[in-house]
Design a protein around this motif. Structure first.
Motif, PDB file in Angstrom:
ATOM      1  N   GLU A 268       0.811  -1.210   0.000  1.00 36.39           N
ATOM      2  CA  GLU A 268       0.000   0.000   0.000  1.00 36.39           C
ATOM      3  C   GLU A 268       0.854   1.273   0.000  1.00 36.39           C
ATOM      4  OE1 GLU A 268      -3.316  -0.029  -0.291  1.00 36.39           O
ATOM      5  OE2 GLU A 268      -3.125  -2.204  -0.464  1.00 36.39           O
ATOM      6  N   ASP A 269       2.120   1.122   0.314  1.00 33.12           N
ATOM      7  CA  ASP A 269       3.027   2.271   0.368  1.00 33.12           C
ATOM      8  C   ASP A 269       3.449   2.647  -1.051  1.00 33.12           C
ATOM      9  OD1 ASP A 269       5.025   4.136   0.776  1.00 33.12           O
ATOM     10  OD2 ASP A 269       5.929   3.078   2.466  1.00 33.12           O
ATOM     11  N   LYS A 270       3.038   3.806  -1.508  1.00 27.74           N
ATOM     12  CA  LYS A 270       3.328   4.251  -2.871  1.00 27.74           C
ATOM     13  C   LYS A 270       4.610   5.076  -2.964  1.00 27.74           C
ATOM     14  CE  LYS A 270      -1.583   4.252  -4.020  1.00 27.74           C
ATOM     15  NZ  LYS A 270      -2.762   5.055  -4.453  1.00 27.74           N
ATOM     16  N   GLY A 271       5.350   5.131  -1.868  1.00 26.25           N
ATOM     17  CA  GLY A 271       6.602   5.882  -1.883  1.00 26.25           C
ATOM     18  C   GLY A 271       6.372   7.378  -1.774  1.00 26.25           C
ATOM     19  N   GLN A 272       7.455   8.112  -1.893  1.00 26.44           N
ATOM     20  CA  GLN A 272       7.387   9.571  -1.812  1.00 26.44           C
ATOM     21  C   GLN A 272       8.422  10.174  -2.747  1.00 26.44           C
ATOM     22  OE1 GLN A 272       7.546  11.241   2.170  1.00 26.44           O
ATOM     23  NE2 GLN A 272       7.786  13.329   1.415  1.00 26.44           N
ATOM     24  N   ILE A 273       7.929  10.830  -3.789  1.00 22.03           N
ATOM     25  CA  ILE A 273       8.783  11.466  -4.783  1.00 22.03           C
ATOM     26  C   ILE A 273       8.444  12.959  -4.826  1.00 22.03           C
ATOM     27  CG2 ILE A 273       9.458  11.571  -7.208  1.00 22.03           C
ATOM     28  CD1 ILE A 273      10.292   8.994  -5.849  1.00 22.03           C
ATOM     29  N   PRO A 274       9.415  13.842  -4.665  1.00 24.72           N
ATOM     30  CA  PRO A 274       9.106  15.273  -4.701  1.00 24.72           C
ATOM     31  C   PRO A 274       8.717  15.730  -6.103  1.00 24.72           C
ATOM     32  CG  PRO A 274      11.475  14.942  -4.665  1.00 24.72           C
ATOM     33  CD  PRO A 274      10.850  13.582  -4.486  1.00 24.72           C
ATOM     34  N   VAL A 275       7.965  16.813  -6.152  1.00 22.12           N
ATOM     35  CA  VAL A 275       7.499  17.378  -7.419  1.00 22.12           C
ATOM     36  C   VAL A 275       7.979  18.819  -7.502  1.00 22.12           C
ATOM     37  CG1 VAL A 275       5.463  18.093  -8.728  1.00 22.12           C
ATOM     38  CG2 VAL A 275       5.463  15.902  -7.496  1.00 22.12           C
TER      39      VAL A 275
END
Length: 292
Positions: A268-275
Motif C-alpha cells: 500500500e506504500d506508494k513511496g514519496q517522490i518530490p514534485v
C-alpha cells in the motif's frame, strides 16, 4: 582644472565601484537585490483532529512534527545561508494561529510588501489532499474551509516580486501542478497581474509528494522527511559542486535522491517522490553558504 576634473572622475569611478560592490553583496546574500518576505505555516494539532493513538472520534488525525518543521524552516530563513531574513519580514503561523482566514490575510499582507526585485516564500507543513492544504480550522464537511491550491496561486499572482518560492510538506501536494478552476475574467482584471507561471517571474513550486502519495514523518528525526532533507540540503549537503551555493536544482536533486530511497512498508506504500514545477533558472541560488 585638469587636476580637478581627474579628481572628480576618480571619485565617480570609485563611488560606482563601491556601490556596485554593495549592490552585488546584497544580491548574493538575499537571492535578489532586494528583500525576502515569507509566510511559514506548520500545523500539527487541528481543531477537528485527534491524536492518532486516541480512541476519540475526530475528522482527521493530528500530526506530530509539522510545527517543528515550520520552526526549522523559519530558523533557516533567519540564518545567513537563508538570507538573514529579519523577523519582521516573516509571518510564522503555528497550529491554532493557522486558520484559513489568517493564512490568506498574512499572504496578502506580507506579499504586498514586496517589490519587483524582492523574493517571496510560502512554506506549508500539515495535512494535504488533492487540490488543497488543510488549515487548522478545516471542516471536512465543507472543503471551502480548506486552503485551496488556487487560492495560494492567486496570492502569488497578486504580489510584485519576480522571485517566488512555494514549498509544501503535505500529502498529495504535487496535485498543485494540476489545472484547476480558472479565475474569471473579472477576477483577472481585479488581479491585473502576470500568469502564475510567467517565464520572467522566477517561480518555483517544490512539493513533498506526487498527487497520489503521502508525505511521511519520522519520530527518529522528529520531522517530516521532506522538510528535514530540504533544510539539510540548503544548509550545505546539497552543494554538489562545492561552490558554496545551493541552487534550486541541487536542492531538488538532493531531495529526490533521499526521498526516493526511503523504504516502503508494504504494497500500500506508494513511496514519496518530490514534485517541482514553475518557470525558473535551474541555477537559481536558494542558499548562500559563504555567508553562513
Amino acid at each position: 582644472m585638469k587636476n580637478i576634473a581627474n579628481v572628480l572622475i576618480f571619485l565617480v569611478v570609485a563611488g560606482g565601484i563601491y556601490f556596485g560592490y554593495k549592490w552585488m553583496k546584497g544580491f548574493k546574500s538575499s537571492g535578489t537585490k532586494g528583500e525576502t518576505y515569507a509566510v511559514v505555516v506548520g500545523i500539527s494539532d487541528y481543531l477537528n483532529g485527534v491524536d492518532a493513538q486516541s480512541a476519540t472520534q475526530g475528522q482527521l488525525n493530528d500530526l506530530r512534527f509539522c510545527d517543528d518543521d515550520a520552526h526549522i524552516f523559519y530558523d533557516f530563513l533567519k540564518s545567513p545561508a537563508g538570507g538573514s531574513v529579519p523577523e519582521e519580514n516573516i509571518a510564522l503561523l503555528i497550529d491554532n494561529q493557522a486558520g484559513k482566514a489568517e493564512i490568506l490575510r498574512q499572504l496578502d499582507a506580507v506579499f504586498a510588501k514586496s517589490g519587483p526585485d524582492d523574493r517571496v516564500i510560502f512554506y506549508f507543513a500539515g495535512h494535504g489532499a488533492n487540490g488543497f492544504f488543510a488549515t487548522y480550522d478545516i471542516d471536512l464537511n465543507n472543503l471551502n474551509t480548506s486552503l485551496q491550491h488556487r487560492e495560494v496561486k492567486e496570492a502569488f499572482k497578486k504580489c510584485r516580486a519576480k522571485t517566488r518560492l512555494c514549498f509544501a510538506d503535505a500529502c498529495m501536494s504535487g496535485s498543485m501542478k494540476n489545472r484547476q478552476r480558472e479565475v474569471t475574467r473579472q477576477d483577472e482584471r481585479m488581479l491585473s497581474v502576470r500568469s502564475f507561471e510567467d517565464p520572467e517571474s522566477g517561480l518555483v513550486v517544490l512539493m513533498a509528494a506526487r498527487s497520489y502519495q503521502s508525505a511521511g514523518e519520522n519520530p527518529k528525526i522528529l520531522h517530516g522527511y521532506f522538510t528535514k532533507f530540504l533544510v539539510d540540503g540548503l544548509q550545505g549537503q546539497a552543494d554538489k559542486n562545492k561552490d558554496e551555493l545551493v541552487t534550486i536544482k541541487e536542492a531538488y536533486d538532493y531531495l529526490y535522491l533521499n526521498l526516493a530511497s526511503l523504504p516502503k512498508y508494504g504494497p500500500e506504500d506508494k513511496g514519496q517522490i518530490p514534485v517541482i514545477f514553475g518557470k525558473y533558472d535551474e541555477n537559481m541560488p536558494v542558499s548562500w553558504l559563504k555567508s553562513a
